[in-house]
Design a protein around this motif. Structure first.
Motif, PDB file in Angstrom:
ATOM      1  N   UNK A 100     -39.040  43.851   1.977  1.00 56.80           N
ATOM      2  CA  UNK A 100     -38.259  44.304   3.125  1.00 56.80           C
ATOM      3  C   UNK A 100     -38.381  43.305   4.268  1.00 56.80           C
ATOM      4  N   UNK A 101     -39.595  42.810   4.470  1.00 62.11           N
ATOM      5  CA  UNK A 101     -39.853  41.766   5.477  1.00 62.11           C
ATOM      6  C   UNK A 101     -40.867  40.794   4.903  1.00 62.11           C
ATOM      7  N   UNK A 102     -40.748  39.532   5.315  1.00 64.60           N
ATOM      8  CA  UNK A 102     -41.710  38.524   4.868  1.00 64.60           C
ATOM      9  C   UNK A 102     -41.930  37.512   5.996  1.00 64.60           C
ATOM     10  N   UNK A 103     -43.133  36.889   6.041  1.00 70.71           N
ATOM     11  CA  UNK A 103     -43.462  35.972   7.138  1.00 70.71           C
ATOM     12  C   UNK A 103     -43.020  34.535   6.851  1.00 70.71           C
ATOM     13  N   UNK A 104     -42.170  34.014   7.722  1.00 73.31           N
ATOM     14  CA  UNK A 104     -41.682  32.638   7.619  1.00 73.31           C
ATOM     15  C   UNK A 104     -42.329  31.833   8.739  1.00 73.31           C
ATOM     16  N   UNK A 105     -42.953  30.716   8.380  1.00 74.32           N
ATOM     17  CA  UNK A 105     -43.652  29.889   9.362  1.00 74.32           C
ATOM     18  C   UNK A 105     -42.841  28.638   9.694  1.00 74.32           C
ATOM     19  N   UNK A 106     -42.792  28.307  10.981  1.00 73.52           N
ATOM     20  CA  UNK A 106     -42.110  27.108  11.481  1.00 73.52           C
ATOM     21  C   UNK A 106     -43.158  26.289  12.225  1.00 73.52           C
ATOM     22  N   UNK A 107     -43.347  25.028  11.798  1.00 74.04           N
ATOM     23  CA  UNK A 107     -44.382  24.179  12.395  1.00 74.04           C
ATOM     24  C   UNK A 107     -43.802  22.810  12.719  1.00 74.04           C
ATOM     25  N   UNK A 108     -44.068  22.335  13.930  1.00 77.63           N
ATOM     26  CA  UNK A 108     -43.628  20.999  14.315  1.00 77.63           C
ATOM     27  C   UNK A 108     -44.360  20.533  15.559  1.00 77.63           C
ATOM     28  N   UNK A 109     -44.061  19.320  15.968  1.00 83.12           N
ATOM     29  CA  UNK A 109     -44.698  18.709  17.140  1.00 83.12           C
ATOM     30  C   UNK A 109     -43.610  18.194  18.090  1.00 83.12           C
ATOM     31  N   UNK A 110     -42.897  19.117  18.750  1.00 84.16           N
ATOM     32  CA  UNK A 110     -41.815  18.676  19.638  1.00 84.16           C
ATOM     33  C   UNK A 110     -42.343  18.069  20.936  1.00 84.16           C
ATOM     34  N   UNK A 111     -41.507  17.230  21.516  1.00 86.03           N
ATOM     35  CA  UNK A 111     -41.745  16.786  22.883  1.00 86.03           C
ATOM     36  C   UNK A 111     -40.975  17.729  23.785  1.00 86.03           C
ATOM     37  N   UNK A 112     -41.550  18.008  24.951  1.00 85.04           N
ATOM     38  CA  UNK A 112     -40.834  18.816  25.925  1.00 85.04           C
ATOM     39  C   UNK A 112     -41.005  18.210  27.304  1.00 85.04           C
ATOM     40  N   UNK A 113     -40.102  18.601  28.190  1.00 83.16           N
ATOM     41  CA  UNK A 113     -40.118  18.081  29.557  1.00 83.16           C
ATOM     42  C   UNK A 113     -39.711  19.189  30.503  1.00 83.16           C
ATOM     43  N   UNK A 114     -40.508  19.356  31.551  1.00 85.88           N
ATOM     44  CA  UNK A 114     -40.227  20.342  32.596  1.00 85.88           C
ATOM     45  C   UNK A 114     -40.001  19.606  33.901  1.00 85.88           C
ATOM     46  N   UNK A 115     -38.787  19.737  34.453  1.00 85.92           N
ATOM     47  CA  UNK A 115     -38.475  19.139  35.751  1.00 85.92           C
ATOM     48  C   UNK A 115     -38.817  17.659  35.822  1.00 85.92           C
ATOM     49  N   UNK A 116     -39.559  17.272  36.877  1.00 87.49           N
ATOM     50  CA  UNK A 116     -39.891  15.864  37.078  1.00 87.49           C
ATOM     51  C   UNK A 116     -41.203  15.470  36.396  1.00 87.49           C
ATOM     52  N   UNK A 117     -41.831  16.412  35.717  1.00 85.74           N
ATOM     53  CA  UNK A 117     -43.064  16.094  34.993  1.00 85.74           C
ATOM     54  C   UNK A 117     -42.753  15.195  33.797  1.00 85.74           C
ATOM     55  N   UNK A 118     -43.722  14.393  33.354  1.00 91.54           N
ATOM     56  CA  UNK A 118     -43.472  13.521  32.197  1.00 91.54           C
ATOM     57  C   UNK A 118     -43.356  14.330  30.902  1.00 91.54           C
ATOM     58  N   UNK A 119     -42.695  13.720  29.902  1.00 91.25           N
ATOM     59  CA  UNK A 119     -42.615  14.343  28.580  1.00 91.25           C
ATOM     60  C   UNK A 119     -44.019  14.515  28.030  1.00 91.25           C
ATOM     61  N   UNK A 120     -44.219  15.584  27.291  1.00 89.86           N
ATOM     62  CA  UNK A 120     -45.484  15.813  26.615  1.00 89.86           C
ATOM     63  C   UNK A 120     -45.198  16.369  25.230  1.00 89.86           C
ATOM     64  N   UNK A 121     -46.112  16.133  24.309  1.00 88.98           N
ATOM     65  CA  UNK A 121     -45.971  16.650  22.947  1.00 88.98           C
ATOM     66  C   UNK A 121     -46.829  17.901  22.803  1.00 88.98           C
ATOM     67  N   UNK A 122     -46.254  18.926  22.193  1.00 90.55           N
ATOM     68  CA  UNK A 122     -46.965  20.188  21.963  1.00 90.55           C
ATOM     69  C   UNK A 122     -46.915  20.515  20.468  1.00 90.55           C
ATOM     70  N   UNK A 123     -47.751  21.436  20.063  1.00 91.32           N
ATOM     71  CA  UNK A 123     -47.719  21.945  18.693  1.00 91.32           C
ATOM     72  C   UNK A 123     -46.947  23.250  18.696  1.00 91.32           C
ATOM     73  N   UNK A 124     -45.888  23.296  17.881  1.00 93.71           N
ATOM     74  CA  UNK A 124     -45.093  24.514  17.729  1.00 93.71           C
ATOM     75  C   UNK A 124     -45.457  25.100  16.372  1.00 93.71           C
ATOM     76  N   UNK A 125     -46.129  26.238  16.377  1.00 95.40           N
ATOM     77  CA  UNK A 125     -46.575  26.881  15.143  1.00 95.40           C
ATOM     78  C   UNK A 125     -46.315  28.371  15.286  1.00 95.40           C
ATOM     79  N   UNK A 126     -45.162  28.809  14.819  1.00 92.76           N
ATOM     80  CA  UNK A 126     -44.742  30.196  14.995  1.00 92.76           C
ATOM     81  C   UNK A 126     -44.399  30.825  13.648  1.00 92.76           C
ATOM     82  N   UNK A 127     -44.718  32.093  13.532  1.00 91.71           N
ATOM     83  CA  UNK A 127     -44.368  32.859  12.343  1.00 91.71           C
ATOM     84  C   UNK A 127     -43.447  33.992  12.760  1.00 91.71           C
ATOM     85  N   UNK A 128     -42.332  34.087  12.054  1.00 91.68           N
ATOM     86  CA  UNK A 128     -41.361  35.152  12.309  1.00 91.68           C
ATOM     87  C   UNK A 128     -41.305  36.051  11.085  1.00 91.68           C
TER      88      UNK A 128
END
Length: 139
Positions: A100-128
């Motif tokens: 009926x439901x099963x856990x799907x995992x999404x994993x990556x290392x995106x870069x993100x940027x907020x306003x005038x702050x420099x780009x930074x790399x984060x770990x995206x590890x989410x299960x839906x």
């Protein structure tokens, strides 16, 4: 701070269609919604995400398109995906059909940027939790 924003967000897969399968690839159309209570809304740049059942081997990688990280943003992944592990993909297909439901995992290392702050790399590890297709057949 950027990693904290990512960690506090959630991922909902609202639809997923796999079509035109071949021995080495398939077409994937997936709609995802990001939930976040953060007052920050960084830009997430396009990144490669590994897709797997939670606790299983990765069966494909997809390119997640650039998006703005605000609550309720819809991400449309629509592309040809190459299989990286046939056994893991078979496990995914079985889970999609049998549960009926099963856990799907999404994993990556995106870069993100907020306003005038420099780009930074984060770990995206989410299960839906994804709703399976044939979990309940009418009788």
């Amino acid at each position: 701070m950027a990693q904290h924003i990512v960690n506090d967000s959630n991922l909902t897969v609202t639809s997923m269609v796999i079509s035109d399968p071949s021995p080495s690839s398939f077409d994937l159309h997936q709609l995802q919604v990001i939930g976040s209570n953060s007052s920050f809304h960084p830009t997430f740049y396009t990144f490669s995400a590994a897709i797997s059942l939670l606790g299983s081997a990765v069966f494909t990688h997809v390119q997640v398109p650039q998006f703005n990280g605000h609550n309720g943003v819809v991400i449309d992944v629509n592309q040809r995906a190459n299989l990286t592990n046939e056994t893991a993909f078979a496990e995914f297909c079985k889970a999609a059909i049998m549960n009926e439901k099963f856990p799907l995992n999404v994993y990556g290392k995106p870069q993100l940027k907020e306003g005038s702050l420099p780009k930074t790399t984060v770990t995206y590890n989410k299960t839906a939790m994804v709703t399976g297709k044939l979990a309940h057949s009418p009788h």
